[in-house]
Design a protein around this motif. Structure first.
Motif, PDB file in Angstrom:
ATOM      1  N   ALA A 107       0.847  -1.190   0.000  1.00  0.00           N
ATOM      2  CA  ALA A 107       0.000   0.000   0.000  1.00  0.00           C
ATOM      3  C   ALA A 107       0.888   1.248   0.000  1.00  0.00           C
ATOM      4  O   ALA A 107       1.977   1.230   0.573  1.00  0.00           O
ATOM      5  CB  ALA A 107      -0.895   0.000   1.227  1.00  0.00           C
ATOM      6  N   PRO A 108       0.425   2.332  -0.629  1.00  0.00           N
ATOM      7  CA  PRO A 108       1.214   3.561  -0.637  1.00  0.00           C
ATOM      8  C   PRO A 108       1.492   4.047   0.788  1.00  0.00           C
ATOM      9  O   PRO A 108       0.666   3.870   1.673  1.00  0.00           O
ATOM     10  CB  PRO A 108       0.326   4.554  -1.380  1.00  0.00           C
ATOM     11  N   ARG A 109       2.669   4.625   0.978  1.00  0.00           N
ATOM     12  CA  ARG A 109       3.038   5.147   2.289  1.00  0.00           C
ATOM     13  C   ARG A 109       2.882   6.660   2.293  1.00  0.00           C
ATOM     14  O   ARG A 109       2.863   7.288   1.250  1.00  0.00           O
ATOM     15  CB  ARG A 109       4.498   4.787   2.592  1.00  0.00           C
ATOM     16  N   VAL A 131      14.714   2.361   2.029  1.00  0.00           N
ATOM     17  CA  VAL A 131      15.876   2.321   1.151  1.00  0.00           C
ATOM     18  C   VAL A 131      15.906   0.975   0.432  1.00  0.00           C
ATOM     19  O   VAL A 131      15.632  -0.067   1.037  1.00  0.00           O
ATOM     20  CB  VAL A 131      17.198   2.574   1.918  1.00  0.00           C
ATOM     21  N   PHE A 132      16.203   1.027  -0.856  1.00  0.00           N
ATOM     22  CA  PHE A 132      16.114  -0.156  -1.703  1.00  0.00           C
ATOM     23  C   PHE A 132      17.371  -0.356  -2.538  1.00  0.00           C
ATOM     24  O   PHE A 132      18.048   0.596  -2.897  1.00  0.00           O
ATOM     25  CB  PHE A 132      14.936  -0.016  -2.677  1.00  0.00           C
ATOM     26  N   ILE A 133      17.614  -1.607  -2.862  1.00  0.00           N
ATOM     27  CA  ILE A 133      18.625  -1.985  -3.840  1.00  0.00           C
ATOM     28  C   ILE A 133      17.852  -2.395  -5.093  1.00  0.00           C
ATOM     29  O   ILE A 133      16.957  -3.240  -5.025  1.00  0.00           O
ATOM     30  CB  ILE A 133      19.443  -3.198  -3.355  1.00  0.00           C
ATOM     31  N   GLY A 185       5.701  -8.898 -14.280  1.00  0.00           N
ATOM     32  CA  GLY A 185       6.327  -9.801 -13.317  1.00  0.00           C
ATOM     33  C   GLY A 185       7.494  -9.127 -12.608  1.00  0.00           C
ATOM     34  O   GLY A 185       7.811  -9.471 -11.483  1.00  0.00           O
ATOM     35  N   TRP A 186       8.107  -8.161 -13.274  1.00  0.00           N
ATOM     36  CA  TRP A 186       9.220  -7.413 -12.677  1.00  0.00           C
ATOM     37  C   TRP A 186       8.937  -5.921 -12.623  1.00  0.00           C
ATOM     38  O   TRP A 186       9.232  -5.276 -11.634  1.00  0.00           O
ATOM     39  CB  TRP A 186      10.530  -7.661 -13.444  1.00  0.00           C
ATOM     40  N   LYS A 187       8.351  -5.390 -13.683  1.00  0.00           N
ATOM     41  CA  LYS A 187       8.128  -3.934 -13.751  1.00  0.00           C
ATOM     42  C   LYS A 187       7.284  -3.421 -12.586  1.00  0.00           C
ATOM     43  O   LYS A 187       7.497  -2.314 -12.100  1.00  0.00           O
ATOM     44  CB  LYS A 187       7.486  -3.542 -15.090  1.00  0.00           C
ATOM     45  N   GLU A 188       6.355  -4.257 -12.093  1.00  0.00           N
ATOM     46  CA  GLU A 188       5.464  -3.844 -11.004  1.00  0.00           C
ATOM     47  C   GLU A 188       6.230  -3.542  -9.709  1.00  0.00           C
ATOM     48  O   GLU A 188       5.732  -2.836  -8.842  1.00  0.00           O
ATOM     49  CB  GLU A 188       4.407  -4.926 -10.729  1.00  0.00           C
ATOM     50  N   GLN A 189       7.443  -4.063  -9.588  1.00  0.00           N
ATOM     51  CA  GLN A 189       8.269  -3.800  -8.407  1.00  0.00           C
ATOM     52  C   GLN A 189       8.474  -2.308  -8.178  1.00  0.00           C
ATOM     53  O   GLN A 189       8.610  -1.865  -7.041  1.00  0.00           O
ATOM     54  CB  GLN A 189       9.640  -4.472  -8.557  1.00  0.00           C
ATOM     55  N   ILE A 190       8.505  -1.539  -9.249  1.00  0.00           N
ATOM     56  CA  ILE A 190       8.738  -0.097  -9.154  1.00  0.00           C
ATOM     57  C   ILE A 190       7.623   0.580  -8.348  1.00  0.00           C
ATOM     58  O   ILE A 190       7.842   1.621  -7.734  1.00  0.00           O
ATOM     59  CB  ILE A 190       8.907   0.530 -10.569  1.00  0.00           C
ATOM     60  N   ASN A 191       6.440  -0.035  -8.319  1.00  0.00           N
ATOM     61  CA  ASN A 191       5.333   0.509  -7.513  1.00  0.00           C
ATOM     62  C   ASN A 191       5.654   0.560  -6.024  1.00  0.00           C
ATOM     63  O   ASN A 191       5.004   1.275  -5.272  1.00  0.00           O
ATOM     64  CB  ASN A 191       4.050  -0.316  -7.722  1.00  0.00           C
ATOM     65  N   ASN A 192       6.647  -0.212  -5.578  1.00  0.00           N
ATOM     66  CA  ASN A 192       7.047  -0.193  -4.169  1.00  0.00           C
ATOM     67  C   ASN A 192       7.828   1.067  -3.797  1.00  0.00           C
ATOM     68  O   ASN A 192       8.020   1.342  -2.613  1.00  0.00           O
ATOM     69  CB  ASN A 192       7.899  -1.422  -3.829  1.00  0.00           C
ATOM     70  N   LEU A 193       8.318   1.787  -4.784  1.00  0.00           N
ATOM     71  CA  LEU A 193       9.115   2.987  -4.522  1.00  0.00           C
ATOM     72  C   LEU A 193       8.202   4.183  -4.316  1.00  0.00           C
ATOM     73  O   LEU A 193       7.384   4.499  -5.172  1.00  0.00           O
ATOM     74  CB  LEU A 193      10.070   3.269  -5.684  1.00  0.00           C
ATOM     75  N   SER A 194       8.366   4.848  -3.175  1.00  0.00           N
ATOM     76  CA  SER A 194       7.580   6.042  -2.861  1.00  0.00           C
ATOM     77  C   SER A 194       8.480   7.269  -2.871  1.00  0.00           C
ATOM     78  O   SER A 194       9.696   7.159  -2.702  1.00  0.00           O
ATOM     79  CB  SER A 194       6.928   5.909  -1.482  1.00  0.00           C
ATOM     80  N   GLU A 195       7.867   8.429  -3.039  1.00  0.00           N
ATOM     81  CA  GLU A 195       8.569   9.709  -3.006  1.00  0.00           C
ATOM     82  C   GLU A 195       9.519   9.756  -1.805  1.00  0.00           C
ATOM     83  O   GLU A 195       9.146   9.365  -0.693  1.00  0.00           O
ATOM     84  CB  GLU A 195       7.526  10.828  -2.910  1.00  0.00           C
ATOM     85  N   LYS A 209      10.744   5.442 -12.198  1.00  0.00           N
ATOM     86  CA  LYS A 209      10.565   6.659 -11.408  1.00  0.00           C
ATOM     87  C   LYS A 209      11.881   7.416 -11.452  1.00  0.00           C
ATOM     88  O   LYS A 209      12.956   6.815 -11.403  1.00  0.00           O
ATOM     89  CB  LYS A 209      10.180   6.342  -9.953  1.00  0.00           C
ATOM     90  N   LYS A 210      11.788   8.723 -11.569  1.00  0.00           N
ATOM     91  CA  LYS A 210      12.971   9.587 -11.616  1.00  0.00           C
ATOM     92  C   LYS A 210      13.681   9.580 -10.271  1.00  0.00           C
ATOM     93  O   LYS A 210      13.050   9.455  -9.222  1.00  0.00           O
ATOM     94  CB  LYS A 210      12.573  11.024 -11.974  1.00  0.00           C
TER      95      LYS A 210
END
Length: 147
Positions: A8-10, A20-22, A49-59, A97-98
């Protein structure tokens, strides 16, 4: 470890919710996309299958780009919304995401050096994995030394 589940969005204004992510740049499968990520100063993943991982990154999350067999090669802070774009002739197969405050061009920090710096290893093979704030601060110190 398997890939992270979409969460869920934070609250991006709450610094305690920042993570923090690798991000493994997937250099071995697609060198061109790896270099594009650095050039565009972005965190990206490709194909269902992989691209959706980017959704875990928040501002304001920190992301460290990792090149398999080489080490950490760049870092930045997530800014802005999800960007969906074409990959390999297919629409919306690239999610990105930039990254602001982008740092690259330093001598890569190997997996072994990362373990020595932080006292802990991690799984570098998955697309996206979370690391501790302690690990991130140790990485930031080392990047600063190498710039």
């Amino acid at each position: 470890t398997k890939n992270l589940a979409i969460q869920a969005p934070r609250d991006t204004n709450d610094f305690t919710s920042r993570k923090v992510f690798i991000l493994n740049t997937n250099y071995n499968n697609d060198p061109e996309s790896h270099f594009e990520m650095i050039k565009n100063q972005e965190a990206a993943a490709f194909v269902t299958g992989w691209k959706e991982q980017i959704n875990n990154l928040s501002e304001n999350d920190r992301v460290y780009l990792y090149q398999s067999g080489v080490g950490f090669i760049a870092s930045g802070t997530v800014k802005g919304d999800l960007i969906k774009s074409e990959y390999d002739g297919m629409p919306n197969e690239k999610f990105s995401k930039k990254l602001s405050d982008f740092k690259s061009g330093f001598r890569a920090i190997s997996a072994r050096e990362f373990k020595d710096l932080t006292g802990k290893g991690t799984n570098f093979r998955v697309t996206l994995s979370e690391m501790s704030l302690h690990q991130a601060s140790k990485l930031d110190e080392e990047i600063k030394k190498r710039l």
